[in-house]
Design a protein around this motif. Structure first.
Motif, PDB file in Angstrom:
ATOM      1  N   THR A  48      -7.017 -14.635   5.426  1.00  0.00           N
ATOM      2  CA  THR A  48      -6.269 -14.688   6.684  1.00  0.00           C
ATOM      3  C   THR A  48      -6.362 -16.084   7.297  1.00  0.00           C
ATOM      4  O   THR A  48      -5.371 -16.622   7.813  1.00  0.00           O
ATOM      5  N   ASP A 169       0.407 -11.051   5.553  1.00  0.00           N
ATOM      6  CA  ASP A 169      -1.022 -10.727   5.467  1.00  0.00           C
ATOM      7  C   ASP A 169      -1.190  -9.228   5.238  1.00  0.00           C
ATOM      8  O   ASP A 169      -1.028  -8.426   6.157  1.00  0.00           O
ATOM      9  N   GLU A 170      -1.471  -8.850   4.021  1.00  0.00           N
ATOM     10  CA  GLU A 170      -1.601  -7.460   3.600  1.00  0.00           C
ATOM     11  C   GLU A 170      -0.454  -6.590   4.127  1.00  0.00           C
ATOM     12  O   GLU A 170      -0.681  -5.583   4.790  1.00  0.00           O
TER      13      GLU A 170
HETATM   14 MG    MG Z   1      -7.711 -10.873   6.343  1.00  0.00          MG
END
Ligand code: MG
Ligand code: ADP
Length: 224
Positions: A48, A169-170
Motif C-alpha cells: 500500500t 489496492d486489493e
Molecule cells: Mg495494504
C-alpha cells in the motif's frame, strides 16, 4: 525512460521514534506505459505504501521517484495535485465512495474537487459509466450498489478523469469469484483498448495471473 521510475526508494513512518518502520526499504522499479502489473507480498510488506508513493499521496524519505521523467520531489504543489487528481486513479478494497451520494456524483468527484466540473464532463461520466457496465445506475446512491458495481464506479471515475494510470489496492479483496473475474476482464479491456497502465496489489493468484508481470515485495523490497 519508464512512465514510473523508483530508484532506491525508502519510506519510513514515525521518523525519529522508537517505532520507526521502513515500509519501503530501498526499492527500485521501472514501469512502462501500457503495462499491467501485479504486486504481491505478505501483509505489512509495503504494498500500500508503494501505491501511495506512486500516487503522490506520500513522499519518499530517501531515493527518487520520477513520473514521466520528472522528479516528483521537485514538483510544484500544483503538479503533484495534478498527479493525484488527474493522472492517477486510485481504487481501494473498501471502495472509498460517498455512499449517500449518487453513482454519477461519485464518478464526477475529482472534477468537483478540482473545480473543473462541466456539462461535458457530466455527459462523459455517463458515457464511461455505460462502458464499464453501470448503465442506468446514474442516480442510484453509491451505498446501494453491489461490491462489483462499486469497484466499477471507481474505475469509471478514473476513466472520466482521463487518468493515465490506475492503481488498485486489493480491488477484488471483498468480491466473490464471479465478480473477481468480471472485474479483471474489465481492467484487462481498459489496459488493452485504452492503453492505461495498471498496477494491482493482490493476494489472489488468479488476479496476478491475468497481469503481464508480477513483482513480489518482502519487508519493503522487491525480491522478484
Ligand atoms: Mg495494504
Ligand atoms: N501511516 C503509517 N504510520 C506508521 N506506520 C505505517 C503507516 N502505514 C503503514 N505503516 C507500516 O508500514 C509497513 C508497511 O505497510 P503497508 O504499506 O500498509 O503494507 P501492506 O499494504 O503490504 O500490508 C507496516 O509495517 C505498517 O505497519
Amino acid at each position: 525512460m519508464g512512465l514510473i521510475e523508483l530508484k532506491d526508494a525508502v519510506k519510513k513512518y514515525d521518523i525519529g521514534k522508537e517505532t520507526e518502520v521502513a515500509a519501503l526499504a530501498g526499492t527500485s522499479l521501472t514501469i512502462e506505459k501500457g503495462e499491467m502489473i501485479a504486486i504481491t507480498g505478505p501483509s505489512g510488506s509495503g504494498k500500500t505504501t508503494l501505491l501511495k508513493i506512486i500516487a503522490g499521496i506520500e513522499k519518499l524519505s530517501s531515493g527518487q521517484y520520477c513520473w514521466n521523467g520528472q522528479d516528483v520531489e521537485t514538483m510544484k504543489e500544483k503538479e503533484t495535485c495534478r498527479l493525484r487528481n488527474t493522472d492517477i486513479g486510485f481504487i481501494s478494497q473498501d471502495y472509498s465512495l460517498l455512499e449517500e451520494e449518487s453513482t454519477l456524483f461519485n464518478v464526477c468527484l475529482p472534477q468537483m474537487i478540482g473545480g473543473r466540473h462541466t456539462k461535458e464532463n457530466r455527459s462523459n461520466a455517463m458515457k464511461v459509466m455505460d462502458e464499464v457496465g453501470l448503465m442506468g445506475l446514474y442516480r442510484k446512491p453509491a451505498g446501494k450498489l453491489s461490491g462489483g458495481q462499486k469497484q466499477r464506479v471507481a474505475i469509471a471515475r478514473a476513466l472520466n478523469m482521463n487518468a493515465q494510470v490506475i492503481l488498485a489496492d486489493e480491488p477484488t479483496g471483498a468480491l466473490d469469484r464471479e465478480n473477481t473475474i468480471l472485474l479483471m476482464e474489465l481492467l484487462q479491456k481498459i489496459n488493452r483498448e485504452k492503453g492505461l497502465t495498471i498496477l494491482i496489489v493482490t493476494h489472489d493468484p488468479l488476479v496476478a495471473e491475468v497481469c503481464m508481470k508480477e513483482y513480489h515485495l518482502v519487508d519493503g523490497k522487491i525480491i522478484c
